[in-house]
Enzyme design. Structure first.
Site, PDB file in Angstrom:
ATOM      1  CE1 TYR A 156      -2.084   5.421  13.717  1.00 25.54           C
ATOM      2  CE2 TYR A 156      -2.452   4.748  15.991  1.00 25.54           C
ATOM      3  CZ  TYR A 156      -1.920   4.505  14.736  1.00 25.54           C
ATOM      4  OH  TYR A 156      -1.232   3.336  14.509  1.00 25.54           O
ATOM      5  CE  LYS A 160      -4.079   2.815  12.429  1.00 31.50           C
ATOM      6  NZ  LYS A 160      -3.741   2.189  11.135  1.00 31.50           N
TER       7      LYS A 160
HETATM    8  P1  NDP Z   1       5.897   3.252   9.186  1.00 30.41           P
HETATM    9  O1  NDP Z   1       5.805   4.708   9.450  1.00 30.41           O
HETATM   10  O2  NDP Z   1       7.157   2.527   9.443  1.00 30.41           O
HETATM   11  O3  NDP Z   1       5.444   2.948   7.666  1.00 30.41           O
HETATM   12  C1  NDP Z   1       4.278   3.527   7.157  1.00 30.41           C
HETATM   13  C2  NDP Z   1       4.065   3.023   5.747  1.00 30.41           C
HETATM   14  O4  NDP Z   1       2.888   3.633   5.210  1.00 30.41           O
HETATM   15  C3  NDP Z   1       5.202   3.379   4.826  1.00 30.41           C
HETATM   16  O5  NDP Z   1       5.392   2.330   3.891  1.00 30.41           O
HETATM   17  C4  NDP Z   1       4.685   4.623   4.114  1.00 30.41           C
HETATM   18  O6  NDP Z   1       5.308   4.737   2.848  1.00 30.41           O
HETATM   19  C5  NDP Z   1       3.202   4.278   3.974  1.00 30.41           C
HETATM   20  N1  NDP Z   1       2.368   5.466   3.804  1.00 30.41           N
HETATM   21  C6  NDP Z   1       2.169   6.468   4.682  1.00 30.41           C
HETATM   22  N2  NDP Z   1       1.349   7.389   4.142  1.00 30.41           N
HETATM   23  C7  NDP Z   1       1.029   6.941   2.905  1.00 30.41           C
HETATM   24  C8  NDP Z   1       0.226   7.454   1.863  1.00 30.41           C
HETATM   25  N3  NDP Z   1      -0.426   8.614   1.971  1.00 30.41           N
HETATM   26  N4  NDP Z   1       0.128   6.730   0.713  1.00 30.41           N
HETATM   27  C9  NDP Z   1       0.785   5.557   0.566  1.00 30.41           C
HETATM   28  N5  NDP Z   1       1.561   5.026   1.518  1.00 30.41           N
HETATM   29  C10 NDP Z   1       1.679   5.714   2.679  1.00 30.41           C
HETATM   30  O7  NDP Z   1       4.673   2.619  10.027  1.00 30.41           O
HETATM   31  P2  NDP Z   1       4.486   1.159  10.660  1.00 30.41           P
HETATM   32  O8  NDP Z   1       5.062   0.140   9.762  1.00 30.41           O
HETATM   33  O9  NDP Z   1       4.880   1.220  12.068  1.00 30.41           O
HETATM   34  O10 NDP Z   1       2.889   1.066  10.634  1.00 30.41           O
HETATM   35  C11 NDP Z   1       2.171   0.340   9.663  1.00 30.41           C
HETATM   36  C12 NDP Z   1       0.712   0.287  10.098  1.00 30.41           C
HETATM   37  O11 NDP Z   1       0.628  -0.303  11.385  1.00 30.41           O
HETATM   38  C13 NDP Z   1       0.055   1.669  10.204  1.00 30.41           C
HETATM   39  O12 NDP Z   1      -1.281   1.589   9.775  1.00 30.41           O
HETATM   40  C14 NDP Z   1       0.116   1.949  11.683  1.00 30.41           C
HETATM   41  O13 NDP Z   1      -0.878   2.840  12.083  1.00 30.41           O
HETATM   42  C15 NDP Z   1      -0.102   0.563  12.242  1.00 30.41           C
HETATM   43  N6  NDP Z   1       0.366   0.397  13.622  1.00 30.41           N
HETATM   44  C16 NDP Z   1       1.699   0.509  13.947  1.00 30.41           C
HETATM   45  C17 NDP Z   1       2.103   0.357  15.267  1.00 30.41           C
HETATM   46  C18 NDP Z   1       3.536   0.433  15.699  1.00 30.41           C
HETATM   47  O14 NDP Z   1       3.779   0.317  16.905  1.00 30.41           O
HETATM   48  N7  NDP Z   1       4.490   0.622  14.803  1.00 30.41           N
HETATM   49  C19 NDP Z   1       1.117   0.089  16.327  1.00 30.41           C
HETATM   50  C20 NDP Z   1      -0.214  -0.002  15.870  1.00 30.41           C
HETATM   51  C21 NDP Z   1      -0.570   0.145  14.567  1.00 30.41           C
HETATM   52  P3  NDP Z   1       5.746   6.116   2.144  1.00 30.41           P
HETATM   53  O15 NDP Z   1       6.086   7.083   3.234  1.00 30.41           O
HETATM   54  O16 NDP Z   1       6.872   5.699   1.264  1.00 30.41           O
HETATM   55  O17 NDP Z   1       4.527   6.530   1.355  1.00 30.41           O
END
Ligand code: NDP
Length: 249
Positions: A156, A160
């Site tokens: 990860y 990033k």
């Molecule tokens: P969630 O797990 O809540 O949501 C992830 C989202 O990504 C969902 O909408 C999921 O939709 C989508 N997703 C995952 N894999 C795929 C795929 N292969 N194709 C299309 N869509 C995909 O994560 P967060 O909202 O917490 O995170 C969002 C971003 O922020 C990420 O990039 C994460 O790395 C980053 N981030 C988050 C942090 C945190 O503390 N939460 C900290 C730092 C960074 P679905 O499963 O329906 O496809």
């Protein structure tokens, strides 16, 4: 899909929940026509209805961003049908945590493909429509793990950190075309991704922050709102850590 008028067209990946959902809602409130992307159509259709009920505009594209051909084709079809792409937010991401010594090739590859390669694929597909429109705002959603590293997250953090190099290179390649590219690096944000972490970890992380609370998705959406605005045309190639002052990166 209907006409979009003068609204800027904004693609937001990972819009079904968490940070991406908040970004999509915020950009819709900012007057964007938001194209909602994630794998599952049902939550995207619900969000589209909510955005439209609030007077906004949205479309849905259910696609796996890790499937490069399908994702690029989806971006091409958005440009064809809506006529433009103005804003691209590469937010979709996953974790497959584990110590590097025990990490499988599959867990490495899937995280790199979903978090890093997908952003490259999207930018490559969206760049021409942005150049035609003489305007572009690209935001990659990174992580403070990519800035300072994190034990148990080699895949990860590498993905990033890779987004940072991608962001700077694209900023240099496309800056002359009025297209900016920036990285928003969230710290610890309360979403599905973090909800199962033990309370001790959440307490510990909170103590590391200057602002003594965990982040919420709207904190990230507010930053994306500014970086994608017409006003932010002189801001490019930057990593903006929205982390309550945890890293001060
Ligand atoms: P969630 O797990 O809540 O949501 C992830 C989202 O990504 C969902 O909408 C999921 O939709 C989508 N997703 C995952 N894999 C795929 C795929 N292969 N194709 C299309 N869509 C995909 O994560 P967060 O909202 O917490 O995170 C969002 C971003 O922020 C990420 O990039 C994460 O790395 C980053 N981030 C988050 C942090 C945190 O503390 N939460 C900290 C730092 C960074 P679905 O499963 O329906 O496809």
């Amino acid at each position: 899909m209907g006409t979009v008028g003068d609204k800027r067209i904004a693609i937001v990946t990972g819009a079904s929940r968490g940070i991406g959902k908040a970004i999509a809602q915020r950009l819709a409130r900012d007057g964007r026509h938001v194209v909602l992307v994630s794998r599952s159509a049902a939550p995207l259709n619900d969000l589209k209805s909510a955005i439209e009920s609030a007077g906004g505009a949205a479309s849905v594209r259910a696609v796996d961003v890790g499937d490069g051909k399908a994702f690029a084709a989806a971006i091409d079809s958005i440009a064809d049908e809506l006529g433009r792409i103005d804003i691209l937010v590469n937010n979709a991401g996953i974790t497959k945590d584990g110590l590097a010594l025990r990490m499988s090739d599959e867990d490495w590859d899937e995280v790199i493909r979903t978090n890093l390669t997908s952003a490259f694929v999207a930018i490559r597909a969206a760049a021409r429509p942005m150049m035609r429109g003489k305007f572009g705002r690209i935001v990659n959603v990174g992580s403070t793990s990519g800035v300072v590293g994190n034990a148990g997250q080699a895949n990860y953090a590498a993905a990033k950190a890779g987004l940072m190099g991608l962001t700077k290179s694209i900023a240099r390649e496309l800056g002359g075309k009025n297209i900016t590219c920036n990285l928003i690096a969230p710290g610890f944000i309360q979403t599905d991704m973090t909800e199962n972490l033990p309370q001790e970890v959440k307490d510990h992380v909170t103590q590391l922050m200057a602002i003594k609370r965990l982040g919420v998705a709207d904190d990230i959406a507010a930053a994306v709102s500014y970086v994608t605005s017409d006003d932010a045309g002189f801001l490019t190639g930057q990593t903006i850590c929205v982390d309550g002052g945890m890293t001060m990166c």
